[in-house]
Design an enzyme around this catalytic site. Structure first.
Site, PDB file in Angstrom:
ATOM      1  N   GLY A 376       0.823  -1.207   0.000  1.00  0.00           N
ATOM      2  CA  GLY A 376       0.000   0.000   0.000  1.00  0.00           C
ATOM      3  C   GLY A 376       0.849   1.244   0.000  1.00  0.00           C
ATOM      4  O   GLY A 376       2.089   1.184   0.095  1.00  0.00           O
ATOM      5  N   PRO A 377       0.213   2.411  -0.119  1.00  0.00           N
ATOM      6  CA  PRO A 377       0.960   3.678  -0.161  1.00  0.00           C
ATOM      7  C   PRO A 377       1.728   3.907   1.142  1.00  0.00           C
ATOM      8  O   PRO A 377       1.394   3.367   2.193  1.00  0.00           O
ATOM      9  CB  PRO A 377      -0.147   4.735  -0.337  1.00  0.00           C
ATOM     10  CG  PRO A 377      -1.371   3.980  -0.760  1.00  0.00           C
ATOM     11  CD  PRO A 377      -1.247   2.612  -0.202  1.00  0.00           C
ATOM     12  N   SER A 378       2.751   4.741   1.050  1.00  0.00           N
ATOM     13  CA  SER A 378       3.515   5.111   2.248  1.00  0.00           C
ATOM     14  C   SER A 378       2.597   5.817   3.240  1.00  0.00           C
ATOM     15  O   SER A 378       1.678   6.541   2.858  1.00  0.00           O
ATOM     16  CB  SER A 378       4.670   6.040   1.876  1.00  0.00           C
ATOM     17  OG  SER A 378       5.591   5.375   1.031  1.00  0.00           O
ATOM     18  N   GLY A 379       2.886   5.601   4.537  1.00  0.00           N
ATOM     19  CA  GLY A 379       2.072   6.218   5.576  1.00  0.00           C
ATOM     20  C   GLY A 379       0.795   5.475   5.869  1.00  0.00           C
ATOM     21  O   GLY A 379      -0.085   5.988   6.566  1.00  0.00           O
ATOM     22  N   GLY A 380       0.674   4.248   5.359  1.00  0.00           N
ATOM     23  CA  GLY A 380      -0.555   3.489   5.579  1.00  0.00           C
ATOM     24  C   GLY A 380      -0.602   2.774   6.907  1.00  0.00           C
ATOM     25  O   GLY A 380      -1.644   2.231   7.274  1.00  0.00           O
ATOM     26  N   GLY A 381       0.529   2.710   7.633  1.00  0.00           N
ATOM     27  CA  GLY A 381       0.541   2.047   8.941  1.00  0.00           C
ATOM     28  C   GLY A 381       1.196   0.684   8.930  1.00  0.00           C
ATOM     29  O   GLY A 381       1.096  -0.060   9.912  1.00  0.00           O
ATOM     30  N   LYS A 382       1.912   0.353   7.839  1.00  0.00           N
ATOM     31  CA  LYS A 382       2.501  -0.990   7.729  1.00  0.00           C
ATOM     32  C   LYS A 382       3.573  -1.226   8.797  1.00  0.00           C
ATOM     33  O   LYS A 382       3.568  -2.253   9.473  1.00  0.00           O
ATOM     34  CB  LYS A 382       3.096  -1.168   6.320  1.00  0.00           C
ATOM     35  CG  LYS A 382       2.068  -1.038   5.201  1.00  0.00           C
ATOM     36  CD  LYS A 382       2.660  -1.316   3.842  1.00  0.00           C
ATOM     37  CE  LYS A 382       3.648  -0.250   3.398  1.00  0.00           C
ATOM     38  NZ  LYS A 382       3.004   1.067   3.191  1.00  0.00           N
ATOM     39  N   THR A 383       4.502  -0.285   8.941  1.00  0.00           N
ATOM     40  CA  THR A 383       5.579  -0.453   9.922  1.00  0.00           C
ATOM     41  C   THR A 383       5.034  -0.403  11.347  1.00  0.00           C
ATOM     42  O   THR A 383       5.514  -1.116  12.234  1.00  0.00           O
ATOM     43  CB  THR A 383       6.655   0.630   9.713  1.00  0.00           C
ATOM     44  OG1 THR A 383       7.189   0.525   8.393  1.00  0.00           O
ATOM     45  CG2 THR A 383       7.787   0.475  10.717  1.00  0.00           C
ATOM     46  N   GLU A 506      10.643  -4.402   4.121  1.00  0.00           N
ATOM     47  CA  GLU A 506      11.370  -3.827   2.986  1.00  0.00           C
ATOM     48  C   GLU A 506      12.795  -4.365   2.934  1.00  0.00           C
ATOM     49  O   GLU A 506      13.761  -3.623   2.775  1.00  0.00           O
ATOM     50  CB  GLU A 506      11.397  -2.297   3.106  1.00  0.00           C
ATOM     51  CG  GLU A 506      10.040  -1.643   3.052  1.00  0.00           C
ATOM     52  CD  GLU A 506       9.431  -1.688   1.667  1.00  0.00           C
ATOM     53  OE1 GLU A 506      10.166  -1.983   0.703  1.00  0.00           O
ATOM     54  OE2 GLU A 506       8.232  -1.454   1.546  1.00  0.00           O
TER      55      GLU A 506
END
Length: 621
Positions: A376-383, A506
């Protein structure tokens, strides 16, 4: 009203400081012995002026017996030895107190949650460990004795003076209270200045640590001048505090000297008149002057003690704040052991203190041995999701379960032991390759195990070419190794941990194509038979994942296989068209670029393909 509150505030400020010292469990026996020896030395000093008085008033050297000479010499020797041993013991107690404080702080820093370090700079923590504890050591080892010996010397000297001539002694008390009226406010100013100095020192240390740890970024960005100015600002602030402290000291020292000289003039003038009139003997006047010195010198030491005490109070406040910070809860109802089961994320929500929710009702399930990809786009909460899985933070609502049990039931150590984490940065600590490979393991690692793990991570080749092999120093944060080499060391380290759950953040995004190819092979070996969750921006690395979760602004907007998301999720389809150079005249016949590499599905042999090559139609793959 102000006058009555000030002592209460001072007393209230002293209580935490004294409690902090008590909690370090100093050797009270050694402390008492050291103070006792200091008092003996002081008491011996009180006898000497009386002996001098007798000499002046009629004794001659001829009338002094050898026994008296031996007694005086013995007293001087005893005073010297007692003073020296006292200084050594106080220093030992001070060092042990500081060591105990630093031990408590170091343990505290290691069990504080990640959120603490989000709010507090590393350099400030370093300053707590070094500068603030050093101030407390100075107080105990260099100034504590002066409090007790000074009081004894002053009280003892005044008592003898009252016995010798109470009228002339009262003259002293007309001057001493006046000096106290000036010294007390100066002490309060010193407290404020010292507290500001400690805060500024912590900030300056944080600036230095941050810049020097990222010196390559500073140089590559041409930011030397900018950082010099920032550092210079800190230096000038410290200079300002230092000058203000110097001003207070410049007022205190001359004031004490002025009081001493004024008293000396008064005593000599008034005492001379008393001697001439026969009220006072010459010996008593000499004794008066010597006792005056034994009052003024301890007063100077007491002034230094209270100045250092003000500094120590400011330092102890910061230490107490750190020690009171909330720790991670390491205990659990049970250990996270046994067979791997499904991991369920149910309605997970989380937000940092300063912003809106980063995750909002996130739910999905990871089955044992399968690969789950988060895209998903950056800033989506993945990390952030990874951080919650690692239990760096606790969710604000929702729960993570394993085998139906909330992971909060498991002890932190046993839970994190199940997880192998490989990130984009692949952090390494200063030390050898072997030390980094075995980092955090609670057992001895044999050379054969190191070599086997390195071979599976495709790291054995470059390690063998290094002059010192596994004993090669990697430098601070592993700067002596390339990005691909650091990644392979991180993968080998994860292999040695033998985790049940694998988290890849990543893991190949910053590598060149050649390094990525080798790292992908190593990751393929690492993923065998493990529940794997992957964060990826490049879809080519995750198209064959068992399930792909698409996250936008903290929410899951799509979930399924690559084919299902291509069909049902518009934004995922746009990502795929941009990244995989796909021709999409119709979805069932979509073709993925030949040679795309990624985390593949299980092969017929039960092994995961490290290099899945995808071609033809999706239905055929």
């Amino acid at each position: 009203m102000k006058n009555t509150q000030a002592p209460q505030k001072q007393g209230a400020a002293m209580k935490p400081f004294l409690k902090l010292l008590h909690e370090t469990k100093p050797s009270y026996m050694l402390l008492a012995l050291a103070l006792g020896l200091s008092m003996i030395s002081t008491l011996v000093g009180l006898v000497i002026p009386m002996f001098t008085k007798n000499l002046v008033d009629g004794f001659s050297l001829a009338s002094v017996s050898r026994l008296q000479i031996a007694g005086i010499a013995g007293a001087f020797i005893a005073q010297t030895i007692a003073g020296g041993v006292s200084i050594y013991l106080l220093n030992a107690v001070g060092q042990k107190v500081v060591a105990g404080l630093r031990d408590r702080l170091w343990r505290k820093f290691l069990v504080l949650p990640v959120s603490y370090y989000n709010e507090n700079r590393t350099g400030e923590s370093v300053s707590r460990m070094t500068n603030d504890t050093g101030i407390l050591k100075t107080l105990i080892s260099e100034h504590l004795a002066s409090l007790f010996t000074g009081v004894i010397s002053i009280v003892g000297s005044i008592s003898v003076l009252l016995f010798l001539n109470w009228k002339m002694t009262l003259v002293l008390f007309t001057v001493l209270p006046l000096s106290a009226l000036i010294l007390v406010p100066l002490g309060r100013q010193m407290y404020k200045i010292s507290k500001g100095t400690q805060d500024e020192t912590a900030s300056f240390t944080a600036t230095l640590s941050g810049v020097l740890s990222e010196i390559r970024l500073v140089k590559s960005s041409g930011a030397e001048q900018k950082e010099y100015e920032a550092g210079r600002s800190g230096i000038m602030n410290l200079l300002s505090f230092g000058i203000r402290e110097g001003k207070i000291s410049a007022m205190i020292s001359p004031l004490v000297s002025f009081v001493f000289m004024m008293l000396l003039v008064v005593i000599i003038g008034y005492g001379g008149m008393q001697v001439s009139s026969g009220v006072l003997t010459a010996g008593e006047l000499v004794a008066f002057i010597l006792y005056l010195i034994q009052i003024i010198m301890p007063l100077t030491q007491l002034t230094q003690f209270f100045t250092q005490l003000q500094k120590a109070k400011g330092a102890s406040e910061r230490i107490i704040e750190t020690l009171a910070a909330e720790e991670e809860v390491y205990e659990g109802v049970e250990e996270a052991t046994g067979e791997e089961g499904p991991i369920d994320v149910e309605d997970l929500s989380f937000g940092y203190k300063t912003g809106e929710k980063v995750l909002n009702k996130v739910s999905f399930t990871m089955l044992p041995g399968q690969v789950t990809a988060i895209v998903g786009p950056s800033g989506g909460g993945k990390t952030t999701l990874f951080s919650l899985l690692e239990r760096f933070y606790e969710p604000q609502s929702g729960v993570i379960r394993m085998n139906g049990k909330p992971v909060s039931m498991f002890s932190l150590k046993s839970w994190r032991k199940r997880i192998g984490y490989v990130s984009q940065e692949s952090p390494l600590l200063a030390g050898t390759i072997a030390e980094n490979l075995g980092y955090g393991l609670d057992r001895e690692i044999s050379k054969e195990e190191l070599q086997a793990a390195a071979a599976m991570a495709y790291a054995d080749g470059f390690i063998a070419e290094l002059p010192d092999g596994y004993n090669t120093d990697v430098g601070e944060r592993g700067v002596k190794l390339s990005g691909g080499q650091r990644q392979r060391i991180a993968i080998a380290r994860a292999l040695l941990r033998d985790p049940k759950i694998l988290m890849l953040d990543e893991a190949t995004s910053s590598l060149d194509s050649q390094s990525e190819a080798v790292v992908q092979k190593a990751l393929g070996n690492l993923m065998q038979g493990r529940t794997t969750i992957v964060i990826a921006h490049r879809l080519a690395t995750v198209v064959n994942a068992d399930q792909i979760i698409f996250m936008e602004k903290g929410r899951i907007t799509g979930k399924g296989t690559h084919e299902e998301l291509l069909r049902d999720h518009e934004l995922y389809r746009e990502f795929a068209e941009q990244q995989l150079q796909m021709n999409t005249p119709e979805l069932p016949g979509t073709v993925i670029e030949e040679g795309a590499r990624g985390y593949g599905q299980n092969t017929g042999s039960g092994r995961r393909s490290a290099y899945p090559r995808i071609g033809g139609s999706l239905s055929e793959s």
